[in-house]
Structures are given as C-alpha cells and as structure tokens.
Design a protein around this motif. Sequence first.
Motif, short mmCIF file in Angstrom:
data_model
loop_
_atom_site.label_atom_id
_atom_site.label_comp_id
_atom_site.label_asym_id
_atom_site.label_seq_id
_atom_site.Cartn_x
_atom_site.Cartn_y
_atom_site.Cartn_z
N SER A 14 0.81 -1.23 0.00
CA SER A 14 0.00 0.00 0.00
C SER A 14 0.84 1.28 0.00
O SER A 14 0.34 2.35 -0.32
N GLU A 15 2.13 1.18 0.33
CA GLU A 15 2.99 2.36 0.40
C GLU A 15 3.96 2.48 -0.77
O GLU A 15 4.74 3.43 -0.84
N PHE A 16 3.91 1.51 -1.69
CA PHE A 16 4.83 1.54 -2.82
C PHE A 16 4.51 2.71 -3.75
O PHE A 16 3.36 2.96 -4.08
N PHE A 135 10.63 -3.74 -7.62
CA PHE A 135 9.64 -3.70 -6.54
C PHE A 135 8.24 -3.88 -7.11
O PHE A 135 7.42 -4.61 -6.56
N TYR A 136 7.96 -3.22 -8.21
CA TYR A 136 6.65 -3.33 -8.85
C TYR A 136 6.37 -4.79 -9.25
O TYR A 136 5.28 -5.31 -9.01
N THR A 137 7.34 -5.44 -9.84
CA THR A 137 7.18 -6.83 -10.29
C THR A 137 6.98 -7.76 -9.09
O THR A 137 6.13 -8.65 -9.13
N TRP A 138 7.76 -7.56 -8.03
CA TRP A 138 7.60 -8.40 -6.84
C TRP A 138 6.21 -8.23 -6.22
O TRP A 138 5.62 -9.18 -5.75
N ILE A 139 5.68 -7.01 -6.25
CA ILE A 139 4.37 -6.75 -5.65
C ILE A 139 3.24 -7.21 -6.55
O ILE A 139 2.30 -7.87 -6.09
N ARG A 164 12.65 6.63 -1.54
CA ARG A 164 11.94 7.20 -2.70
C ARG A 164 10.85 6.26 -3.21
O ARG A 164 9.85 6.72 -3.76
N CYS A 165 11.04 4.96 -3.04
CA CYS A 165 10.06 3.97 -3.50
C CYS A 165 8.99 3.67 -2.45
O CYS A 165 8.03 2.96 -2.74
N GLY A 166 9.14 4.18 -1.23
CA GLY A 166 8.12 3.99 -0.21
C GLY A 166 8.52 3.17 1.00
O GLY A 166 7.70 2.92 1.88
N PHE A 167 9.78 2.73 1.06
CA PHE A 167 10.25 1.95 2.20
C PHE A 167 10.33 2.81 3.46
O PHE A 167 10.53 4.02 3.38
#
Length: 175
Positions: A14-16, A135-139, A164-167
């Motif tokens: 939800s934070e990506f 990250f997008y592909t993993w999610i 920057r990616c939401g971590f």
Amino acid sequence: MDINKIVQFRLLKSEFRKQDIPNSYKIVYLTKDNYTQYWDDINTVIELLHADLEWDGIPTQTQVEKRFNNNSELFLWYYEDKIVGWTWFNKSFTINWETIVHSLETNELYVGAAFISKKVNLPPEAAWKFYNLSFYTWITDLKNDVIYLYSDDWNRASAMICYRCGFTKFNFIKE
C-alpha cells in the motif's frame, strides 16, 4: 553481518510509489527451473562484479547454483537489451542466499544483493528505475504484500532509493 552496521527496511504494498519506467529497462525472472538458460548473462554479471569491485564475496558459478538450490531467485537487469546487473530474492531471510536464517510469512519477500555495473553506460537514474521496476514486479506479478531488505549503513544511495520507493525503517531480522 554486524546488525549494528546495517539499516533494515520494509515496503508495504500500500505504500509503494510506482513510477513509469521506459521500455529500455527490462528484467528477466530466473528460478531454479530456468537459470541454466542464462549462464552467459549470469557470467557477464559476475565478470562485471569483478571489474567494478575488489571484494571476496563475488559469487562463483557453484555459489550461484547453490543459491538457486536454496530457492533463491534472481532478476537479471537489462538496459537497451544489454545485461547490466541483477538482484536476488527469497521467500525466507538469508544472508548468503545459500542458507536460510529464518522464514517469512507467505506474502512476504526478502530482496537484496542488487548490483548495477559502473562499467556500462547508463542514465543517471538507472539504479532507481531498476529498483522501482523490480519492486513493482515483486508486488504485482509475484503477488507479495511486504518486501524486506537491508542496506549497509554507509550505503546512502541505496537507502535514498528505498525511501523514494516507499520503504520505511523496520527491523525484521530475528537475532
């Protein structure tokens, strides 16, 4: 690994923060079932590691095979169809990708060992784009809700990409 010299991170689905990534960036998903088809590209990354780094932790072909036999998986990173790096991942936490330290929940993933060669000509934001695409592909494609990783405390560039990616900082390693 000295737990006091790393920063642990967690990304919730939800934070990506997804970004649009140009088609010139591509990943190829390798598992223990298909990796042998990509030995040339794997060996190219190993050669790039040796060219970029003086480090005794660069994996050999035998260690790569052990990683896959431990259910570690790999994204090969390509820019304009040229191999430029990789990143490893596993459904359990592992320091060396060859042995499990502790398990994770079903919808969780541990990622790391990201490498992009400085010996190839890439745009300035290539690392951030490869991270974001991974990250997008993993999610989305691999259906994970939580991604964990750690970064050495001196590696500010990696930490900034993660933020920057939401971590966010989150201690997930069980001692």
